[in-house]
Design an enzyme around this catalytic site. Sequence first.
Site, PDB file in Angstrom:
ATOM      1  CB  CYS A 248      -0.949  -0.007   1.191  1.00  0.00           C
ATOM      2  SG  CYS A 248      -2.282  -1.193   0.977  1.00  0.00           S
ATOM      3  CE  LYS A 251      -1.991  -0.360  -4.103  1.00  0.00           C
ATOM      4  NZ  LYS A 251      -2.980   0.602  -3.658  1.00  0.00           N
TER       5      LYS A 251
HETATM    6  N1  LIG Z   1      -3.787  -5.244   1.600  1.00  0.00           N
HETATM    7  C1  LIG Z   1      -4.004  -4.244   2.436  1.00  0.00           C
HETATM    8  O1  LIG Z   1      -3.514  -4.200   3.551  1.00  0.00           O
HETATM    9  C2  LIG Z   1      -4.914  -3.097   2.034  1.00  0.00           C
HETATM   10  C3  LIG Z   1      -5.292  -2.144   2.997  1.00  0.00           C
HETATM   11  C4  LIG Z   1      -6.113  -1.095   2.621  1.00  0.00           C
HETATM   12  C5  LIG Z   1      -6.520  -0.980   1.303  1.00  0.00           C
HETATM   13  N2  LIG Z   1      -6.127  -1.919   0.392  1.00  0.00           N
HETATM   14  C6  LIG Z   1      -6.587  -1.771  -0.996  1.00  0.00           C
HETATM   15  O2  LIG Z   1      -7.504  -2.805  -1.271  1.00  0.00           O
HETATM   16  C7  LIG Z   1      -7.403  -3.202  -2.642  1.00  0.00           C
HETATM   17  C8  LIG Z   1      -7.131  -4.685  -2.729  1.00  0.00           C
HETATM   18  O3  LIG Z   1      -5.897  -4.963  -2.090  1.00  0.00           O
HETATM   19  P1  LIG Z   1      -5.407  -6.454  -1.809  1.00  0.00           P
HETATM   20  O4  LIG Z   1      -4.124  -6.355  -1.093  1.00  0.00           O
HETATM   21  O5  LIG Z   1      -6.522  -7.241  -1.207  1.00  0.00           O
HETATM   22  O6  LIG Z   1      -5.167  -6.933  -3.325  1.00  0.00           O
HETATM   23  P2  LIG Z   1      -4.972  -8.421  -3.886  1.00  0.00           P
HETATM   24  O7  LIG Z   1      -4.330  -8.225  -5.214  1.00  0.00           O
HETATM   25  O8  LIG Z   1      -4.330  -9.264  -2.852  1.00  0.00           O
HETATM   26  O9  LIG Z   1      -6.452  -8.962  -4.079  1.00  0.00           O
HETATM   27  C9  LIG Z   1      -7.287  -8.525  -5.102  1.00  0.00           C
HETATM   28  C10 LIG Z   1      -8.150  -9.700  -5.557  1.00  0.00           C
HETATM   29  O10 LIG Z   1      -9.041  -9.222  -6.572  1.00  0.00           O
HETATM   30  C11 LIG Z   1      -9.227 -10.264  -7.526  1.00  0.00           C
HETATM   31  N3  LIG Z   1      -9.778  -9.689  -8.764  1.00  0.00           N
HETATM   32  C12 LIG Z   1      -9.136  -9.004  -9.732  1.00  0.00           C
HETATM   33  N4  LIG Z   1      -9.994  -8.630 -10.691  1.00  0.00           N
HETATM   34  C13 LIG Z   1     -11.221  -9.090 -10.333  1.00  0.00           C
HETATM   35  C14 LIG Z   1     -12.529  -9.021 -10.908  1.00  0.00           C
HETATM   36  N5  LIG Z   1     -12.737  -8.383 -12.058  1.00  0.00           N
HETATM   37  N6  LIG Z   1     -13.546  -9.614 -10.276  1.00  0.00           N
HETATM   38  C15 LIG Z   1     -13.339 -10.261  -9.091  1.00  0.00           C
HETATM   39  N7  LIG Z   1     -12.133 -10.353  -8.491  1.00  0.00           N
HETATM   40  C16 LIG Z   1     -11.086  -9.775  -9.100  1.00  0.00           C
HETATM   41  C17 LIG Z   1      -7.836 -10.841  -7.657  1.00  0.00           C
HETATM   42  O11 LIG Z   1      -7.872 -12.136  -8.244  1.00  0.00           O
HETATM   43  C18 LIG Z   1      -7.372 -10.861  -6.188  1.00  0.00           C
HETATM   44  O12 LIG Z   1      -7.696 -12.060  -5.549  1.00  0.00           O
HETATM   45  C19 LIG Z   1      -6.301  -2.311  -3.247  1.00  0.00           C
HETATM   46  O13 LIG Z   1      -6.876  -1.192  -3.828  1.00  0.00           O
HETATM   47  C20 LIG Z   1      -5.493  -1.912  -2.025  1.00  0.00           C
HETATM   48  O14 LIG Z   1      -4.798  -0.700  -2.211  1.00  0.00           O
HETATM   49  C21 LIG Z   1      -5.371  -2.974   0.728  1.00  0.00           C
END
Ligand SMILES: NC(=O)c1ccc[n+]([C@@H]2O[C@H](COP(=O)([O-])OP(=O)(O)OC[C@H]3O[C@@H](n4cnc5c(N)ncnc54)[C@H](O)[C@@H]3O)[C@@H](O)[C@H]2O)c1
Length: 429
Positions: A248, A251
């Site tokens: 996070c 990026k």
């Molecule tokens: N990981 C963290 O700690 C955190 C904290 C706050 C915010 N975020 C935000 O949350 C979002 C997700 O982060 P993450 O770490 O969980 O990402 P990640 O890449 O681990 O998970 C995203 C998931 O979305 C799925 N995906 C992609 N396209 C899709 C679609 N069209 N339909 C259904 N599923 C789909 C992927 O296969 C994957 O499993 C990002 O924007 C990130 O910045 C993450």
Amino acid sequence: MVTGAVFADLGNDVIGVDIDQNRVDTLNSGGCPIHEPRLPELLKHNLREGRLTFTTSIPEAVLKSEIIFVCVGTPPVEDGGTNLSQVEAAATGIARALNSYKIIVNKSTVPVGTGDFVREVIEKNGVASTDFDVVCNPEFLREGQAVRDTLQPDRIVIGSASEKAAKIVQLLYQALNAPCIITDTQSAELIKYASNAFLATKISFINAVANLCEKTQADIREVAKGVGADSRIGPAFLGAGLGYGGSCFPKDIDALLQASRKLGAEISILEAVRAENDNRVPRFVQRIIDRLGATSRLPLEGKTIGVLGLSFKPDTDDMREAKSIEICHALREAGAELRVYDPIATENARRIIGDEGIEYCQSPYVAAKGASGIVIVTEWRDFIQLNLNRLKTEMVEPIIFDGRNIYSPEQVTDAGFEYFSIGKTPAKP
Ligand SMILES: NC(=O)c1ccc[n+]([C@@H]2O[C@H](COP(=O)([O-])OP(=O)(O)OC[C@H]3O[C@@H](n4cnc5c(N)ncnc54)[C@H](O)[C@@H]3O)[C@@H](O)[C@H]2O)c1
């Protein structure tokens, strides 16, 4: 996964959708694809209770749902901007399946204006503007304590042009009894980026002060304690170390910088935040080379170094933007052989860092065998409890390079180690 599991636990029916069939199969069979404390139990319990299911079918989930959360990845692109293709694909899939009024909640971290973009994508796919509302509900959870953060959030931010939609989403969170900020969509989008950017600024600031401490007799821990005692500042995020990593902060800081530049209101302070962060590992590795290295092209040739901690932070197996990647590569480039250990992230790390010149070990003591120095990269609790006397007997030269300041200098020097920490001149036994 975490949001879905918690909403199910609060009594809602939740359908998780992912395009990754393996992930869906693992979840439906009661497994958990990531290491996250308390999450496996929560998933299993709600799966058993029948409140939580997983599918790869967007239409199946959309038809049965009133509220649809978009939590897909928003990875960076080359120029620091945000790749919104997963958001666009999800919005398109939702639009094509929409059968009645729904609320589409954007939980992914997205640039200001993405709410309008999602609205446009859905309307472009033939949905009337009265058949849906878009809400921005950014996520603030921290990996390693994601379940706790979701159950006890500092605040819930809900941004929408529709008062009705915002109220419905607020109701969903009611049981958590957390402060709720209801605002417009663009402010909600910016709250997320500004929060992460401010935290990153705190980290880079204290790290820059730590550099100054290393040139004086001051100790960054004492300085941070005194600074953090000011209620206007607070003690959180004042631990000097190797800088921020993970999926996070790097990026999000780049994305905010790029977006502000594009809009003609550059937040230039973030350039300095990033530059300080980028310099953390090279600076740390140089201290290791200065202490252990010969003046040759490969200054650490013939030396073995133990590396403790590979994941980007404790209590997760997430290796995205982990400092260990850069440190291992830099030490290898300087000629060192590495013996590395992590309680959880070893397999993920091996896939990213590789095997060449690196032995993945079963314990910190095995990683210390024949080493001229131990490098602490991730502050896992297990490392704080190490038996330092036992560690020393495994090593060729008893030196600890502590990138996270997990020990006190006295504790380490009393055990017979030379101790390099962040923001303090080295200590000898
Ligand atoms: N990981 C963290 O700690 C955190 C904290 C706050 C915010 N975020 C935000 O949350 C979002 C997700 O982060 P993450 O770490 O969980 O990402 P990640 O890449 O681990 O998970 C995203 C998931 O979305 C799925 N995906 C992609 N396209 C899709 C679609 N069209 N339909 C259904 N599923 C789909 C992927 O296969 C994957 O499993 C990002 O924007 C990130 O910045 C993450």
